[in-house]
Scaffold this motif. Structure first.
Motif, PDB file in Angstrom:
ATOM      1  N   ILE A 153      14.069 -11.271  17.164  1.00  0.00           N
ATOM      2  CA  ILE A 153      13.041 -10.498  16.482  1.00  0.00           C
ATOM      3  C   ILE A 153      13.662  -9.215  15.947  1.00  0.00           C
ATOM      4  O   ILE A 153      14.279  -8.450  16.686  1.00  0.00           O
ATOM      5  N   ILE A 154      13.506  -8.981  14.655  1.00  0.00           N
ATOM      6  CA  ILE A 154      14.031  -7.779  14.016  1.00  0.00           C
ATOM      7  C   ILE A 154      12.913  -6.743  13.963  1.00  0.00           C
ATOM      8  O   ILE A 154      11.867  -6.981  13.362  1.00  0.00           O
ATOM      9  N   VAL A 155      13.141  -5.595  14.590  1.00  0.00           N
ATOM     10  CA  VAL A 155      12.158  -4.512  14.610  1.00  0.00           C
ATOM     11  C   VAL A 155      12.541  -3.517  13.523  1.00  0.00           C
ATOM     12  O   VAL A 155      13.620  -2.915  13.578  1.00  0.00           O
ATOM     13  N   VAL A 156      11.677  -3.345  12.531  1.00  0.00           N
ATOM     14  CA  VAL A 156      11.943  -2.472  11.390  1.00  0.00           C
ATOM     15  C   VAL A 156      11.077  -1.226  11.506  1.00  0.00           C
ATOM     16  O   VAL A 156       9.855  -1.323  11.647  1.00  0.00           O
ATOM     17  N   ASP A 157      11.706  -0.065  11.433  1.00  0.00           N
ATOM     18  CA  ASP A 157      10.977   1.211  11.424  1.00  0.00           C
ATOM     19  C   ASP A 157      10.618   1.524   9.979  1.00  0.00           C
ATOM     20  O   ASP A 157      11.486   1.783   9.148  1.00  0.00           O
ATOM     21  N   GLY A 196      13.553 -17.611   7.780  1.00  0.00           N
ATOM     22  CA  GLY A 196      13.361 -18.016   9.170  1.00  0.00           C
ATOM     23  C   GLY A 196      13.430 -16.896  10.184  1.00  0.00           C
ATOM     24  O   GLY A 196      13.349 -17.157  11.389  1.00  0.00           O
ATOM     25  N   LYS A 197      13.570 -15.645   9.742  1.00  0.00           N
ATOM     26  CA  LYS A 197      13.668 -14.535  10.677  1.00  0.00           C
ATOM     27  C   LYS A 197      12.273 -14.129  11.170  1.00  0.00           C
ATOM     28  O   LYS A 197      11.278 -14.309  10.484  1.00  0.00           O
ATOM     29  N   LYS A 198      12.223 -13.559  12.372  1.00  0.00           N
ATOM     30  CA  LYS A 198      11.002 -12.977  12.918  1.00  0.00           C
ATOM     31  C   LYS A 198      11.096 -11.463  12.781  1.00  0.00           C
ATOM     32  O   LYS A 198      12.073 -10.861  13.232  1.00  0.00           O
ATOM     33  N   VAL A 199      10.101 -10.862  12.167  1.00  0.00           N
ATOM     34  CA  VAL A 199      10.146  -9.439  11.848  1.00  0.00           C
ATOM     35  C   VAL A 199       8.940  -8.744  12.471  1.00  0.00           C
ATOM     36  O   VAL A 199       7.812  -9.248  12.382  1.00  0.00           O
ATOM     37  N   THR A 200       9.175  -7.599  13.088  1.00  0.00           N
ATOM     38  CA  THR A 200       8.122  -6.734  13.603  1.00  0.00           C
ATOM     39  C   THR A 200       8.255  -5.383  12.924  1.00  0.00           C
ATOM     40  O   THR A 200       9.299  -4.737  13.030  1.00  0.00           O
ATOM     41  N   ALA A 201       7.223  -4.966  12.211  1.00  0.00           N
ATOM     42  CA  ALA A 201       7.224  -3.686  11.496  1.00  0.00           C
ATOM     43  C   ALA A 201       6.433  -2.662  12.308  1.00  0.00           C
ATOM     44  O   ALA A 201       5.289  -2.923  12.684  1.00  0.00           O
ATOM     45  N   VAL A 202       7.048  -1.510  12.595  1.00  0.00           N
ATOM     46  CA  VAL A 202       6.386  -0.451  13.363  1.00  0.00           C
ATOM     47  C   VAL A 202       6.282   0.802  12.499  1.00  0.00           C
ATOM     48  O   VAL A 202       6.986   0.948  11.503  1.00  0.00           O
ATOM     49  N   ARG A 203       5.380   1.704  12.895  1.00  0.00           N
ATOM     50  CA  ARG A 203       5.105   2.958  12.182  1.00  0.00           C
ATOM     51  C   ARG A 203       4.711   2.711  10.727  1.00  0.00           C
ATOM     52  O   ARG A 203       5.193   3.352   9.801  1.00  0.00           O
ATOM     53  N   CYS A 204       3.802   1.761  10.545  1.00  0.00           N
ATOM     54  CA  CYS A 204       3.359   1.433   9.191  1.00  0.00           C
ATOM     55  C   CYS A 204       2.562   2.563   8.552  1.00  0.00           C
ATOM     56  O   CYS A 204       2.411   2.592   7.330  1.00  0.00           O
ATOM     57  N   GLU A 205       2.019   3.475   9.367  1.00  0.00           N
ATOM     58  CA  GLU A 205       1.260   4.583   8.786  1.00  0.00           C
ATOM     59  C   GLU A 205       2.157   5.576   8.053  1.00  0.00           C
ATOM     60  O   GLU A 205       1.665   6.437   7.322  1.00  0.00           O
ATOM     61  N   LYS A 206       3.485   5.465   8.219  1.00  0.00           N
ATOM     62  CA  LYS A 206       4.428   6.364   7.554  1.00  0.00           C
ATOM     63  C   LYS A 206       5.023   5.765   6.286  1.00  0.00           C
ATOM     64  O   LYS A 206       5.913   6.357   5.679  1.00  0.00           O
ATOM     65  N   ILE A 207       4.555   4.588   5.877  1.00  0.00           N
ATOM     66  CA  ILE A 207       5.031   3.987   4.625  1.00  0.00           C
ATOM     67  C   ILE A 207       4.590   4.861   3.456  1.00  0.00           C
ATOM     68  O   ILE A 207       3.531   5.489   3.484  1.00  0.00           O
ATOM     69  N   THR A 208       5.402   4.892   2.409  1.00  0.00           N
ATOM     70  CA  THR A 208       5.078   5.712   1.247  1.00  0.00           C
ATOM     71  C   THR A 208       4.685   4.836   0.069  1.00  0.00           C
ATOM     72  O   THR A 208       5.167   3.710  -0.090  1.00  0.00           O
ATOM     73  N   VAL A 209       3.798   5.399  -0.758  1.00  0.00           N
ATOM     74  CA  VAL A 209       3.334   4.745  -1.988  1.00  0.00           C
ATOM     75  C   VAL A 209       3.592   5.708  -3.135  1.00  0.00           C
ATOM     76  O   VAL A 209       3.342   6.918  -3.004  1.00  0.00           O
ATOM     77  N   GLN A 210       4.085   5.198  -4.230  1.00  0.00           N
ATOM     78  CA  GLN A 210       4.400   6.069  -5.360  1.00  0.00           C
ATOM     79  C   GLN A 210       3.122   6.597  -6.006  1.00  0.00           C
ATOM     80  O   GLN A 210       2.120   5.900  -6.106  1.00  0.00           O
ATOM     81  N   GLY A 211       3.146   7.867  -6.441  1.00  0.00           N
ATOM     82  CA  GLY A 211       2.000   8.477  -7.098  1.00  0.00           C
ATOM     83  C   GLY A 211       1.329   9.523  -6.227  1.00  0.00           C
ATOM     84  O   GLY A 211       1.551   9.597  -5.016  1.00  0.00           O
ATOM     85  N   LYS A 212       0.479  10.323  -6.856  1.00  0.00           N
ATOM     86  CA  LYS A 212      -0.231  11.362  -6.120  1.00  0.00           C
ATOM     87  C   LYS A 212      -1.284  10.749  -5.206  1.00  0.00           C
ATOM     88  O   LYS A 212      -1.779   9.650  -5.443  1.00  0.00           O
ATOM     89  N   GLU A 213      -1.655  11.506  -4.189  1.00  0.00           N
ATOM     90  CA  GLU A 213      -2.580  10.987  -3.180  1.00  0.00           C
ATOM     91  C   GLU A 213      -3.953  10.704  -3.775  1.00  0.00           C
ATOM     92  O   GLU A 213      -4.552   9.660  -3.500  1.00  0.00           O
ATOM     93  N   ILE A 214      -4.471  11.610  -4.606  1.00  0.00           N
ATOM     94  CA  ILE A 214      -5.796  11.412  -5.174  1.00  0.00           C
ATOM     95  C   ILE A 214      -5.831  10.165  -6.063  1.00  0.00           C
ATOM     96  O   ILE A 214      -6.822   9.426  -6.083  1.00  0.00           O
ATOM     97  N   ARG A 215      -4.742   9.912  -6.743  1.00  0.00           N
ATOM     98  CA  ARG A 215      -4.664   8.723  -7.608  1.00  0.00           C
ATOM     99  C   ARG A 215      -4.703   7.442  -6.780  1.00  0.00           C
ATOM    100  O   ARG A 215      -5.426   6.488  -7.122  1.00  0.00           O
ATOM    101  N   ASN A 216      -3.974   7.412  -5.682  1.00  0.00           N
ATOM    102  CA  ASN A 216      -3.955   6.216  -4.843  1.00  0.00           C
ATOM    103  C   ASN A 216      -5.282   6.016  -4.112  1.00  0.00           C
ATOM    104  O   ASN A 216      -5.710   4.873  -3.899  1.00  0.00           O
ATOM    105  N   VAL A 217      -5.951   7.115  -3.758  1.00  0.00           N
ATOM    106  CA  VAL A 217      -7.250   6.994  -3.113  1.00  0.00           C
ATOM    107  C   VAL A 217      -8.279   6.416  -4.077  1.00  0.00           C
ATOM    108  O   VAL A 217      -9.089   5.542  -3.722  1.00  0.00           O
ATOM    109  N   ILE A 218      -8.254   6.877  -5.334  1.00  0.00           N
ATOM    110  CA  ILE A 218      -9.183   6.352  -6.345  1.00  0.00           C
ATOM    111  C   ILE A 218      -8.925   4.868  -6.589  1.00  0.00           C
ATOM    112  O   ILE A 218      -9.861   4.060  -6.702  1.00  0.00           O
ATOM    113  N   LYS A 219      -7.645   4.478  -6.659  1.00  0.00           N
ATOM    114  CA  LYS A 219      -7.312   3.070  -6.861  1.00  0.00           C
ATOM    115  C   LYS A 219      -7.827   2.216  -5.711  1.00  0.00           C
ATOM    116  O   LYS A 219      -8.335   1.105  -5.929  1.00  0.00           O
TER     117      LYS A 219
END
Length: 222
Positions: free
Chosen positions: A24-28, A48-71
């Motif tokens: 299992i590959i643990v990805v931060d 065929g790999k097994k992946v576990t993603a942690v700290r997903c709340e820290k992922i980034t999205v391109q663009g300003k926050e208000i723009r992504n919230v409206i989308k």
């Protein structure tokens, strides 16, 4: 008796061989671009790999926050007109948002894609059952400083989810602070042991012959 054909021989070899069980590959996921990271992980799942993603709340999205919230609010309005219970389903937690992003990059209506999606697990924060399961890795080509220009605006996925209905941001943050404090105490506690080993190793090397020390240096043992 006729000799066995090549297909039968190959089948016997496969049946006798031990089954391959990938680790299992643990990805931060902190400071990773959501699209690039999802593409890389989707490819590894199909391999065929097994992946576990942690700290997903820290992922980034391109663009300003208000723009992504409206989308995202526009996305929340999408529903099946005749029967909204049939979807689409709007997830608020960052881990579910990331799972949906990876799902769209997989052939999920085929047996291969469905089995690949089952090999992915995502969490907010770092759960207790993941903390001591080896090291966490990152995806260098999917990190924020590599994908975005320095002057470009970006948004943290957890902040967007908090504004569209995610209610567990404070709980995750509190658990993360407790985890970091516990890891700090453990690191300080083991520091004395590491220092003792360093001194003992230095004394042992000083008593060895120069040619033996050279051999150890050559192979990176010391």
């Amino acid at each position: 008796m006729a000799p066995p054909v090549r297909a039968i021989v190959d089948r016997r070899i496969r049946n006798g061989a031990s089954k391959h069980r990938p680790e299992i590959i643990v990805v931060d996921m902190k400071d990773h671009a959501i699209g690039r990271a999802a593409a890389v992980i989707a490819k590894q799942l199909l391999l065929g790999k097994k992946v576990t993603a942690v700290r997903c709340e820290k992922i980034t999205v391109q663009g300003k926050e208000i723009r992504n919230v409206i989308k995202y609010h526009h996305f929340l309005r999408k529903r099946k007109l005749s029967n909204p219970k049939m979807g689409p389903f709007h997830h608020r937690s960052p881990s579910e948002v990331f799972l949906r992003t990876v799902r769209s990059m997989l052939p999920r209506y085929t047996k291969r894609g469905a089995s690949a999606l089952r090999r992915l697990v995502a969490y907010e924060g770092v759960p207790a059952n993941i903390v001591h399961k080896g090291q966490r890795v990152v995806i260098p080509r999917a990190q924020r400083h590599y994908c975005y220009k320095s002057e470009r605006a970006y948004t943290v996925l957890g902040n967007v989810c908090r504004k569209v209905g995610w209610k567990y941001a404070e709980v995750v943050e509190k658990a993360e602070q407790a985890r970091i404090a516990k890891s700090t105490r453990r690191h300080e506690k083991n520091g004395k042991v590491r220092e003792a080993w360093r001194v003992a190793r230095k004394e042992a090397v000083s008593k060895m012959a120069k040619k033996d020390v050279a051999v150890l240096h050559k192979f990176g043992a010391i």
